[in-house]
Write an enzyme that holds these catalytic residues in place. Structure first.
Site, PDB file in Angstrom:
ATOM      1  NE  ARG A 123      -3.821  18.793 -44.115  1.00 42.85           N
ATOM      2  CZ  ARG A 123      -4.079  17.967 -43.103  1.00 42.85           C
ATOM      3  NH1 ARG A 123      -4.760  18.402 -42.068  1.00 42.85           N
ATOM      4  NH2 ARG A 123      -3.674  16.716 -43.120  1.00 42.85           N
ATOM      5  CG  ASN A 161      -4.242  20.033 -37.470  1.00 42.42           C
ATOM      6  OD1 ASN A 161      -4.708  19.540 -36.456  1.00 42.42           O
ATOM      7  ND2 ASN A 161      -4.265  19.416 -38.644  1.00 42.42           N
ATOM      8  CD  GLU A 162      -2.486  15.871 -38.996  1.00 41.33           C
ATOM      9  OE1 GLU A 162      -2.990  14.818 -38.567  1.00 41.33           O
ATOM     10  OE2 GLU A 162      -2.579  16.237 -40.185  1.00 41.33           O
ATOM     11  CB  CYS A 170      10.244  25.263 -47.931  1.00 47.27           C
ATOM     12  SG  CYS A 170      10.207  26.594 -49.164  1.00 47.27           S
ATOM     13  CB  CYS A 172      12.183  29.043 -51.327  1.00 44.39           C
ATOM     14  SG  CYS A 172      12.006  29.614 -49.618  1.00 44.39           S
ATOM     15  CD  GLU A 319      -6.431  15.086 -36.546  1.00 44.11           C
ATOM     16  OE1 GLU A 319      -6.353  14.298 -37.517  1.00 44.11           O
ATOM     17  OE2 GLU A 319      -6.161  16.287 -36.637  1.00 44.11           O
ATOM     18  CD1 TRP A 327      -6.002  10.290 -44.737  1.00 46.02           C
ATOM     19  CD2 TRP A 327      -4.268   8.913 -44.973  1.00 46.02           C
ATOM     20  NE1 TRP A 327      -5.720   9.774 -43.500  1.00 46.02           N
ATOM     21  CE2 TRP A 327      -4.659   8.936 -43.599  1.00 46.02           C
ATOM     22  CE3 TRP A 327      -3.180   8.116 -45.344  1.00 46.02           C
ATOM     23  CZ2 TRP A 327      -4.009   8.188 -42.629  1.00 46.02           C
ATOM     24  CZ3 TRP A 327      -2.533   7.363 -44.366  1.00 46.02           C
ATOM     25  CH2 TRP A 327      -2.956   7.413 -43.040  1.00 46.02           C
ATOM     26  CG  HIS A 370     -11.236  11.067 -42.495  1.00 51.71           C
ATOM     27  ND1 HIS A 370     -11.627  10.721 -41.217  1.00 51.71           N
ATOM     28  CD2 HIS A 370      -9.885  10.954 -42.507  1.00 51.71           C
ATOM     29  CE1 HIS A 370     -10.559  10.418 -40.503  1.00 51.71           C
ATOM     30  NE2 HIS A 370      -9.486  10.554 -41.249  1.00 51.71           N
TER      31      HIS A 370
END
Length: 677
Positions: A123, A161-162, A170, A172, A319, A327, A370
């Site tokens: 993701r 999400n998050e 990034c 690039c 959450e 994790w 989880h």
């Protein structure tokens, strides 16, 4: 694109659900055959669930090919939820683009600091600056907004999400160009940028905007201001994505509030949430425990206070985990009663909603181990019994919704200062921002003192005591705001290595602690950080570790001095009357007991009292309603504890009246006392 260190604008608030406290979790019915859905909603009703987040990772199913949508499954899911009285926090699924998108746009994949282009297959595998990603994300957000704007089940938009969990940076070429655009907006011209970055050092002067690149892997230490501006840019770039999706949804459904889930917890530091929070109609947070933390209840409290402060009032726990996560190196289950204590501790700190990842434990995929509200073992399990019991508890606390959390102590928290402090080539890499804040927060927590967190530019007039444990970077207006608080009659406490650099990460000359020298009445000419395991004696009988410095008094008085080492006799803690108030300086890191005693003295002198005096191990938190106070008492100890309360009060979780002005909290239990005003 704004400056990365601008003060936050005011934010607006909207309710989450019609009444009571929201309860639920991430619901991913696409992972299961449709015949399971009926059982899901039946069990949700049994558990007291009244709101779930849906569609978070369903992009590949909603849009099997570019521009071709299949909403039939989501239509049936939302209809089923509404039929059973369960509200939907409907997500845009943009945190996980489908494989077809990356096959068509491989240039949208992120590049790491070493120049490696990462692959899809998990993701958040996209570059935040990618035009192709933005176009695709807004396209599906618009389609969802237009289709479900008036759906009776939809009470809130869950954008993405998050953000930044896996792709905060990034490197690039597309990101490089976006970075240059951001820098042009911030500095205007190259000469201003060169002076701000100090590029005469190591021959880094830039003559063309195209010469500027992200702080990619290089042979030595990169320019600190370059790195700091990069962190600011990355936070702003993701914020721009959130704003873009939110605006698309607002156009379709102006009355539906929007949120996205923050990650205010022990490790995540990628985003400047002071800049993000005003953009959310409802501030939401994800919080998970660290298995190696023996007192994770302190992290829950600290994070909860910080999120409440970001929200300016009640917020939503989006959450949390019912048990183990998947994790960490070792993922431990929660002990008896821990699920309940964790949840109600969040409510105590201002959460008007409790939700979990996820509703039903997955049997396949990256998070199959989880925990969930409905575990692999099914309803014949302790987790399920605890989930049902918690639903009843939250229903009993419905009247707490919307109440506030008064505090007379503020702790200064700034992501810019955190980023700057933890750049390479500091006097000591052992000085970590969160460690310092938690070390100062913990004694206040143990004493039952209510705490807000504040941006350095915040209005401080409501507080008696302001603590700045680790404000390494501070701009002139922020420093003036803090010292002005002391001058006007407040008590300001500053930690070592604070005020050292300005907003461009330039050292403030003339001696340390830079911006705070005058208010503190001290001047340091040399820093003496300590080696691992090294400690120094203090004149109050305690010890100090991590840091020391050669302090000269310039109006301040020595409260504590070193009794060993090269700085024997030099002040370690100072106090300085300043204007109508007082300013303290901690030029070292006292041991926990010594620090606790010192902060207890300071807060007592400042007139700060605890919410309620309780036996050791009992956490006391207050929420204030229009006509009543709600006192949360959480016993983390091993002995029953008796606490004084109002002479006539009600314990909300049991519904029992309290006579005699005392309540007993058994080990591991929680009581919530309603005291009428």
């Amino acid at each position: 694109m704004g400056r990365g260190d601008d003060p936050p604008p005011a934010r607006r608030r909207r309710p989450m659900i019609a009444e009571g406290i929201a309860y639920g979790g991430d619901y991913n019915p696409e992972q299961w055959p449709e015949e399971v859905w009926a059982e899901d909603v039946r069990l949700m009703r049994e558990a007291g669930v009244n709101m779930v987040s849906v569609n978070i990772f369903a992009w590949a199913l909603l849009e099997p090919r570019e521009g071709e949508y299949d909403f039939s499954r989501l239509d049936r899911i939302l209809a089923l939820l509404h039929e059973h009285g369960i509200a939907a926090d409907l997500a845009t699924p943009t945190a996980a683009p489908p494989a077809w998108f990356f096959r068509k746009h491989p240039e949208a994949l992120p590049v790491d600091k070493d120049g490696r282009r990462l692959s899809y297959g998990s993701r958040q595998t996209f570059c935040p600056s990618s035009p192709a990603y933005r176009e695709a994300a807004l396209r599906i957000a618009r389609a969802l907004g237009e289709r479900y704007a008036d759906h009776p089940a939809v009470v809130m938009w869950h954008v993405h999400n998050e953000y930044g969990c896996h792709n905060a940076e990034c490197y690039c070429d597309v990101s490089a160009e976006a970075f240059r655009v951001w820098l042009r907006s911030r500095y205007g011209d190259l000469e201003t940028l060169n002076h701000a970055w100090g590029t005469t050092f190591w021959s880094q002067w830039y003559y063309d905007w195209d010469e500027i690149i992200p702080p990619r892997a290089t042979g030595a230490v990169p320019n600190p201001t370059h790195q700091l501006d990069w962190r600011r840019f990355c936070s702003d770039e993701l914020l721009a994505l959130y704003r873009a999706e939110r605006e698309v949804l607002r156009e379709a459904a102006p009355s539906v509030p929007a949120t996205t889930n923050f990650m205010v917890m022990f490790a995540f530091d990628a985003l400047d949430y002071w800049r993000w929070a005003p953009e959310l109609d409802v501030v939401s947070n994800d919080h998970y425990l660290r298995s190696t933390d023996p007192e994770s209840q302190i992290d829950i409290a600290l994070s909860g206070d910080l999120v409440r402060s970001l929200a300016g009032g009640p917020w939503l726990l989006m959450e949390h985990s019912t048990g183990a996560v998947n994790w960490q190196p070792v993922n431990r289950a929660k002990t008896a009663g821990e699920l309940r204590r964790n949840a109600l501790a969040h409510v105590a700190r201002g959460a008007d909603g409790i939700a979990y990842f996820q509703w039903r434990a997955a049997k396949a995929g990256a998070e199959q181990w989880h925990s969930a509200m409905l575990p692999h073992a099914g309803t014949d399990s302790q987790i399920w019994r605890d989930v049902v019991a918690l639903g009843a508890d939250l229903k009993a606390l419905a009247q707490v919704r919307g109440s506030t959390s008064p505090a007379s102590v503020a702790v200064v928290w700034d992501w810019n200062a955190r980023w700057a402090l933890e750049l390479p080539s500091q006097p000591s890499e052992a000085v970590r921002y969160l460690d310092m804040v938690r070390a100062w927060y913990e004694p206040l927590w143990r004493s039952g003192v209510a705490v807000d967190f504040v941006h350095p530019t915040a209005d401080l007039s409501a507080y008696r005591l302001v603590l700045a444990p680790a404000l390494y970077l501070v701009d002139d207006p922020s420093a003036a705001n803090l010292t002005g608080f002391a001058s006007a009659g407040g008590t300001l406490v500053v930690g070592f290595h604070s005020g050292a650099v300005d907003a461009s990460c330039h050292v403030r000359l003339g001696g340390y602690p830079g911006a705070f020298r005058e208010a503190l009445g001290v001047r340091t000419d040399e820093l003496f950080p300590l080696l691992p395991g090294e400690s120094l004696g203090l004149s109050d009988g305690g010890t100090a570790s991590l840091w020391s410095e050669r302090v000269h008094l310039e109006g301040g008085e020595a409260v504590t001095s070193y009794t060993s080492g090269p700085l024997t006799g030099v002040p370690a803690v100072t106090r300085h009357p300043y204007g109508e108030g007082v300013a303290w300086y901690l030029a070292t890191h006292p041991d926990p007991d010594t620090l606790a005693a010192l902060l207890d003295r300071i807060r007592t002198e400042a007139g700060v009292e605890p919410v309620r005096r309780t036996p050791e191990g009992v956490e006391a938190v207050l929420r204030r309603g229009e006509d009543a106070d709600y006192l949360f008492l959480i016993n983390h100890g091993e002995r029953a504890a008796e606490v004084h309360v109002a002479s006539r009060a009600t314990e909300l979780l049991s519904g029992r009246g309290i006579d005699g002005g005392r309540v007993t909290v058994t080990p591991g239990d929680v009581v919530v006392v309603r005291e009428s005003r």
